[in-house]
Motif scaffolding. Sequence first.
Motif, PDB file in Angstrom:
ATOM      1  N   GLU A  76      50.520   1.338   9.698  1.00  0.00           N
ATOM      2  CA  GLU A  76      51.790   0.663   9.986  1.00  0.00           C
ATOM      3  C   GLU A  76      51.611  -0.450  11.003  1.00  0.00           C
ATOM      4  O   GLU A  76      52.144  -1.553  10.842  1.00  0.00           O
ATOM      5  N   SER A  77      50.867  -0.153  12.058  1.00  0.00           N
ATOM      6  CA  SER A  77      50.676  -1.172  13.103  1.00  0.00           C
ATOM      7  C   SER A  77      49.451  -2.041  12.848  1.00  0.00           C
ATOM      8  O   SER A  77      49.217  -3.010  13.558  1.00  0.00           O
ATOM      9  N   ALA A  78      48.666  -1.657  11.839  1.00  0.00           N
ATOM     10  CA  ALA A  78      47.434  -2.399  11.507  1.00  0.00           C
ATOM     11  C   ALA A  78      46.527  -2.520  12.724  1.00  0.00           C
ATOM     12  O   ALA A  78      45.913  -3.564  12.979  1.00  0.00           O
ATOM     13  N   SER A  79      46.427  -1.416  13.465  1.00  0.00           N
ATOM     14  CA  SER A  79      45.573  -1.425  14.659  1.00  0.00           C
ATOM     15  C   SER A  79      45.132   0.004  14.955  1.00  0.00           C
ATOM     16  O   SER A  79      45.628   0.965  14.360  1.00  0.00           O
ATOM     17  N   PHE A  80      44.202   0.129  15.885  1.00  0.00           N
ATOM     18  CA  PHE A  80      43.744   1.449  16.294  1.00  0.00           C
ATOM     19  C   PHE A  80      44.670   1.999  17.370  1.00  0.00           C
ATOM     20  O   PHE A  80      45.038   1.286  18.320  1.00  0.00           O
TER      21      PHE A  80
END
Length: 556
Positions: A76-80
């Motif tokens: 969803e956030s396209a991040s770790f």
Amino acid sequence: MELAIEAIRVLRRFKNAVLEGPPGTGKSHVIAAMAAAWQAETGRPLAGNGRGKFAITLHPNTTYEEFVEGLRYDDESASFVRRDGFLRLIIEEAEKHPEADYLVLIDELNRANVPKVFGDLLLTMESSKRATWDGTGWSGGMQVTLPYSGSLFSVPSNVYLLGTMNTSDRSIAPLDSALRRRFGFIRVEPLVGDELRSQIIKADGDEAAERVARSIDQLTNLNEALRRCLGPNAMLGHSYLFGVHATEGTVADPNDPLAPIREVVARGNVTDVFWLEARVLDGGSHNQLNLPDVDDPNGRHGIVDVFFPMSSNGVVTHQRSPRGIHDRVEIHFQGKRYLDNVVRFNEGGPNYKLYYQGRTAEDERFSAVAAKQLLDHKIHVWLRLTDNTLGLTLLDRTDAVVAALRAVSVAPTGWHERTAGAKGRSYGVVDPGALGSTAGASHDVDEDAEWMIWRYAILPQLIDTATQVGATELLAPETRNAWLEAANVSDVTDRWATFDQFLASLSLAITEEGYGLTRGLTVVDIPVGAGAEYVTSETPDEPDDVEDDSDDDAEQ
């Protein structure tokens, strides 16, 4: 003391325990019994029962990030993002419910890099370093700062870690001493004998126990042999014999290479059956078969005299003629009758030979069939008919077929021999009673179930165990005695002999195949009734085959 109660007692003392032992001893399955007995034994309810979200199986790729906490990619956030791992989620729940206990199963503990996976947990998991509930909150104990969240972390006293380890797997590094001292270790031995039988009855019922009755005794016998020879970690688990249901659908057909012989004998016009293992036949047409013939004061048999009485064109020859005279025999092969084949002494040998040189009434030559090398590398089985002519059946020349023939070539009327050396060949006379008694019958559904458990589960595990410890010679009957003598455990020879006989009753055997670095053990299907004859013995050398210099089809 039952294993479940023992494990609970050890966990209460150490907070962390490991069930260790051979694979298949029920280490993972004891968790249900522990959950059922927990409150009665501890006086406290069990909220985490060691199953579902309270259980994990470790493997070489298990990481600290999965077990405690770490960064995970979030779609969803396209991040770790940082996420709690398996054990921290359980600890957070346990901290909210101090009135209950949480049992956590860590299966296959030593398959992962345990110090790397546990990380900070190693400092906080010891019984003396656990946080305790003081009525208002958790206090005391060792606290560490977690590397990803930066928060303080401790293990509460109501969390109990139960690990399992297979001790027979040599591909896994042992736990280091720093980790071992934080656990109590419980040895789990395979169930044997009456104890195993009673547990199967309890779990699966009387019918299931009867289905594996022989296997219970034989697994008990095998494990004692393994314990004496290779140590307790080499024993096999009892779980193979639980849940053995009758086979549904197709059952395995018996391996019966003598079926073509039985079919001919069943017609009722056969008086004798005898056989000889053949290599490459002599002569340009490959039609001269060397016949072992010995004059042995110790009673070793030759095959030449077995051909008599024999007949051709209605003329019966009752016994071998003096050298120089050619005895003739009619042979039935593949639906044709070949007259005037010859048994005679080969002066150039010196040895006796059977010359497949007969002709049919239509002048078809047996040597033309032999010239196609159809008779080479076969077992020649002759069936004497009531008119003293011979039927010829060819069987594949394999160890399994030879073993089957040797198994039915026994007293009172049969016998078998083997010539020695690089050109050694087996031969013999079949006993009708033995041939009839070993007729292959289809397995019933219970027998097939037992056969499948050994063929596809127990024996592969046994081979793997022996291979890991470098003891393949122990399982191969042909090399075992030397191994037992070298290891000074010859007193268990009878146990291994009993095991071999049991496998033979299942038409199974373990043998070594290959050469050098590729040599290894394998499970083979052996013929019905072959038994110990699957391992052949040798007798003195026969004369080398010497080719006759006469024409293959010349009138003799």
